[in-house]
Design a protein around this motif. Structure first.
Motif, short mmCIF file in Angstrom:
data_model
loop_
_atom_site.label_atom_id
_atom_site.label_comp_id
_atom_site.label_asym_id
_atom_site.label_seq_id
_atom_site.Cartn_x
_atom_site.Cartn_y
_atom_site.Cartn_z
N ILE A 43 27.27 33.44 48.61
CA ILE A 43 27.41 33.54 47.15
C ILE A 43 28.20 34.80 46.79
N ILE A 44 27.82 35.92 47.41
CA ILE A 44 28.52 37.19 47.13
C ILE A 44 29.99 37.08 47.50
N ALA A 45 30.27 36.55 48.68
CA ALA A 45 31.67 36.44 49.14
C ALA A 45 32.48 35.55 48.22
N ARG A 46 31.91 34.41 47.83
CA ARG A 46 32.68 33.46 47.02
C ARG A 46 32.92 33.96 45.60
N CYS A 47 32.06 34.84 45.10
CA CYS A 47 32.30 35.45 43.77
C CYS A 47 33.21 36.67 43.86
N MET A 48 33.00 37.49 44.89
CA MET A 48 33.68 38.79 44.95
C MET A 48 35.10 38.72 45.49
N ILE A 49 35.37 37.83 46.44
CA ILE A 49 36.72 37.78 47.04
C ILE A 49 37.80 37.55 45.99
N PRO A 50 37.66 36.54 45.10
CA PRO A 50 38.73 36.33 44.10
C PRO A 50 38.93 37.56 43.21
N MET A 51 37.84 38.21 42.81
CA MET A 51 37.95 39.40 41.95
C MET A 51 38.70 40.51 42.68
N CYS A 52 38.35 40.75 43.92
CA CYS A 52 38.97 41.84 44.69
C CYS A 52 40.45 41.58 44.96
N ILE A 53 40.78 40.35 45.31
CA ILE A 53 42.19 40.03 45.55
C ILE A 53 43.00 40.21 44.27
N GLU A 54 42.42 39.83 43.13
CA GLU A 54 43.16 39.95 41.86
C GLU A 54 43.37 41.42 41.48
N ILE A 55 42.40 42.27 41.79
CA ILE A 55 42.59 43.69 41.49
C ILE A 55 43.69 44.26 42.37
N ALA A 56 43.77 43.76 43.61
CA ALA A 56 44.86 44.18 44.51
C ALA A 56 46.21 43.75 43.94
N ARG A 57 46.28 42.53 43.41
CA ARG A 57 47.52 42.04 42.81
C ARG A 57 47.92 42.91 41.61
N CYS A 58 46.93 43.27 40.78
CA CYS A 58 47.22 44.10 39.60
C CYS A 58 47.83 45.44 40.00
N LEU A 59 47.33 46.01 41.09
CA LEU A 59 47.88 47.28 41.58
C LEU A 59 49.29 47.08 42.13
N GLU A 60 49.47 46.02 42.90
CA GLU A 60 50.77 45.76 43.50
C GLU A 60 51.84 45.45 42.46
N GLU A 61 51.44 44.81 41.37
CA GLU A 61 52.40 44.44 40.31
C GLU A 61 52.58 45.54 39.28
N GLY A 62 51.83 46.65 39.42
CA GLY A 62 51.97 47.75 38.48
C GLY A 62 51.31 47.50 37.13
N ILE A 63 50.40 46.54 37.06
CA ILE A 63 49.66 46.30 35.82
C ILE A 63 48.79 47.52 35.52
N VAL A 64 48.22 48.10 36.56
CA VAL A 64 47.45 49.34 36.44
C VAL A 64 48.00 50.32 37.47
#
Length: 715
Positions: free
Chosen positions: A627-648
């Motif tokens: 349950i933890i993995a299936r909820c947390m993985i998408p959130m964590c990958i998206e935060i990585a994308r935001c950093l890589e794209e310069g959103i934050v």
């Protein structure tokens, strides 16, 4: 001059009194860094060797007394082994013990903030006089630590075990009245009389009129509680604190256990117990995360301050669209001193907004946080209106109308003609692209997003969203206004959902997939709450509003169709179709009843299971780690994308956005620090384990590169 160093000087001032003054060179505050500790050791040795000294007065040359330890030095220090940290702590404590063991009376004049090691310095002297402008406390638990310079040893012996447990486990900054009532200080005096009164009390001690030796004896001896009293005090406290922290924050419990273990010991043995407890906590992931949060917060404040030079003042603001959100924004602006117009198209909206502000102010008066006169003054700063007649001198406007791009664009176009050309216009949109809203504006350089979180008065974060054409001056002005409102602004670049919602909705998508595959939404909620979230995803959707969630999800799906467009009907959509909008209409995944305090209380409803039955698989009992993995993985990958794209800009801002915006567990430090704790190689391997669930679970190329190179977000 008895001693002169970079942080401390010692001078004889009158009648044999040596003034030991903390005044750290090159810094606006005093703090216990390596230089200060080395100076203190040398200063005490100089006093010990001077026969002219009859008493020691400890003072500060700055507006604060001592703010505490230099947290920037913790990183290197805590890389050592537990044994080495214990040895370091005991060595530092020899200095404070040397002060306590001086052959003459000692007194601290507390002129300003004395926290952590600063207050422990005060406790090492025989007497303490406090300015009526000062605050004292031991806030180490907020960093996942406990006092390490004798706080758990001296404070229980000075103010009693019950009070000491409260002071240490709450970590509060205590005002003079409480400090005096609890016995932490001997006197509270007006700031301008502090030194004179302190000298007078010290002279009385030198003359034998105050039994300073007895006070010292009490501090260095065993705790004056019998076995039964000790058990009652400490065991009761441990039970209560464990219930409050839910096992997520070990520091308060370790502190209580240390005090309990050391109760029957003299000072030196008790300090050994404290040093071991401190070292144990210094090596925990919780202290690493919480210290990281403190450092992140300092970065946010520093970055926000950098905008000050370019900012224009907001002396008069306006909010378009009253209601709950508009009323909350108006309340916050008025509360912090900025007059604000509150415009709506209907009297009903104005009434709702004013009622919201009035309700929030009344609660402050009820809790004695505000006097009735101040409440009236605050309400007078909110000017309700149905027209733009008084908008000619408004500096900053917050548009907070319905979350519909057509309606917003129409309102913004109308507004632009009613304000000065240099007025800054913002939108409180939670998901709609700022560039989309700016497309038809005449002055897009003066337009940006200012996303408040609900409830406005409680949520500390404001997302300041920079559009492609937004000017630096406009960004700086809105950052300054957010700070003036008492909020923490984080500047992000435009994209669907910006930072917080863009990262939150993949988390909801993970939840939706679990329910589709047969997971019980109640169990998912319980697991994620145990993980540390204040509420699980189903409960959170009910609080946010199912209708709001469906709308935002559509925006995210349109913006990122490769991973956020579901290829199945979700349980959230079923709730929406059945007009179960969550708390706002009393039924969502749960139904809501009103408790004794008038607050909504969630109750399980069998109808939810009946409604979602057609869109879910046969019931399946998922393990908590799944349950933890299936909820947390998408959130964590998206935060990585935001950093890589310069959103934050930085991992620090990304993590603080999640903690302040959605209640990400503080003891885990944020999504970036969570990935660091797991290890990027291990995290990428975990993603690969769930790769068959789709693109939401596929890490970026940069994440794989980080995994291969052993990199982390915080180094």
């Amino acid at each position: 001059m008895i001693y002169e160093g970079k942080a401390i000087t010692v001078n004889l001032i009158e009648d044999g009194i040596a003034e030991l003054k903390f005044d750290l060179q090159g810094d606006s505050v005093n703090k216990f860094n390596r230089v200060t500790l080395e100076d203190l050791k040398a200063a005490v040795e100089a006093i010990q060797g001077n026969s002219d000294v009859k008493g020691v007065l400890v003072t500060s040359g700055k507006d604060v007394f001592i703010v505490g330890a230099d947290i920037t030095e913790f990183g290197e220090a805590f890389k050592q082994s537990e044994e080495e940290i214990v040895a370091w702590g005991l060595e530092a404590n020899k200095i404070f013990c040397a002060i306590e063991d001086l052959s003459v009376p000692t007194l601290t004049a507390i002129n300003g903030i004395a926290l952590g090691g600063g207050f422990e310095m005060c406790l090492s002297t025989d007497l303490r006089v406090m300015s009526d402008k000062a605050k004292v406390g031991l806030p180490e638990v907020k960093l996942g630590l406990m006092p390490g310079f004798g706080g758990t040893v001296r404070l229980p012996r000075v103010i009693g075990a019950d009070n000491a447990i409260e002071w240490i486990c709450m970590g509060a900054e205590n005002k003079p009245e409480k400090a005096l009532k609890d016995g932490a200080v001997d006197a509270v005096v007006a700031a301008d009389k502090l030194k004179d009164q302190s000298v007078a009390m010290l002279k009385a001690a030198i003359a034998g009129e105050i039994n300073w030796q007895a006070r010292r004896e009490e501090k260095t001896s065993k705790l004056k509680l019998n076995t039964m009293e000790q058990m009652m005090v400490f065991e009761t406290a441990k039970g209560f604190v464990a219930g409050q922290t839910k096992g997520h924050y070990p520091a308060p419990i370790v502190a209580i256990k240390s005090m309990q273990k050391a109760a029957n010991m003299g000072r030196d043995k008790a300090l050994e117990v404290e040093a071991k407890g401190f070292a144990q906590l210094a090596k925990t992931s919780e202290s690493n995360a919480l210290i990281g949060l403190f450092m992140n917060d300092q970065l946010l404040k520093k970055k926000a301050k950098e905008f000050d030079k370019a900012a224009k003042p907001t002396n008069k603001a306006a909010v378009l669209g009253a209601g709950i959100m508009g009323g909350g924004i108006a309340f916050q602006s008025a509360l912090k001193g900025t007059p604000i117009m509150m415009k709506d198209i209907a009297e009903a909206g104005i009434e709702l907004g004013l009622n919201e502000a009035n309700k929030l102010l009344a609660k402050r008066v009820e809790r004695k946080k505000m006097k009735p006169l101040a409440m009236g003054e605050t309400l007078n700063r909110i000017r309700p209106t149905l027209s733009y007649a008084e908008f000619g001198d408004v500096d900053t406007v917050v548009e907070a109308v319905v979350e519909n791009p057509k309606v917003k664009k129409m309102v913004l176009a109308e507004l632009e003609d009613k304000v000065r050309e240099d007025a800054i216009i913002t939108s409180n949109t939670s998901t709609i692209s700022i560039d989309l809203l700016a497309a038809d504006l005449k002055r897009p350089e003066n337009f940006l997003g200012m996303h408040f979180f609900n409830p406005v008065h409680m949520m500390p974060l404001v997302e300041v969203i920079r559009g492609a054409k937004t000017s630096p001056e406009a960004v700086a002005t809105v950052v300054a206004y957010a700070k003036k409102m008492g909020k923490t602004p984080i500047v992000v670049n435009d994209c669907p959902g910006f930072l917080v919602n863009r990262v939150l909705f993949p988390y909801f998508a993970g939840f939706a997939g679990l329910v589709r595959d047969g997971a019980d939404f109640q169990k998912v909620d319980k697991v994620m709450e145990k993980f540390g979230f204040p509420m699980g995803p189903a409960y959170l959707l009910d609080v946010v509003g199912i209708d709001t969630g469906v709308h935002a999800n559509e925006v995210m799906a349109e913006g990122f169709p490769d991973r956020m467009k579901a290829d199945f009907k979700t349980s959230m959509e079923v709730m929406f179709e059945n007009e179960r909008y969550g708390q706002k209409n009393g039924k969502g995944f749960y139904v809501y009843e009103t408790d004794k305090k008038g607050k909504p209380k969630k109750v399980v409803d069998q109808a939810t299971y009946d409604l979602i039955k057609p869109v879910v698989a046969e019931a399946k009992d998922f393990e908590a780690e799944d349950i933890i993995a299936r909820c947390m993985i998408p959130m964590c990958i998206e935060i990585a994308r935001c950093l890589e794209e310069g959103i934050v800009d930085t991992p620090a801002e990304a993590d603080m956005g999640l903690i302040f915006g959605i209640g990400f567990p503080p003891f885990r430090g944020g999504a970036c620090r969570y990935m660091d704790a797991v290890g990027m190689a291990e995290f990428v391997a975990l993603c690969d384990k769930y790769a068959d669930l789709g693109n939401l679970y596929k890490p970026t190329a940069r994440m794989r590169e980080m995994a291969a190179n052993g990199e982390s977000y915080f180094g």
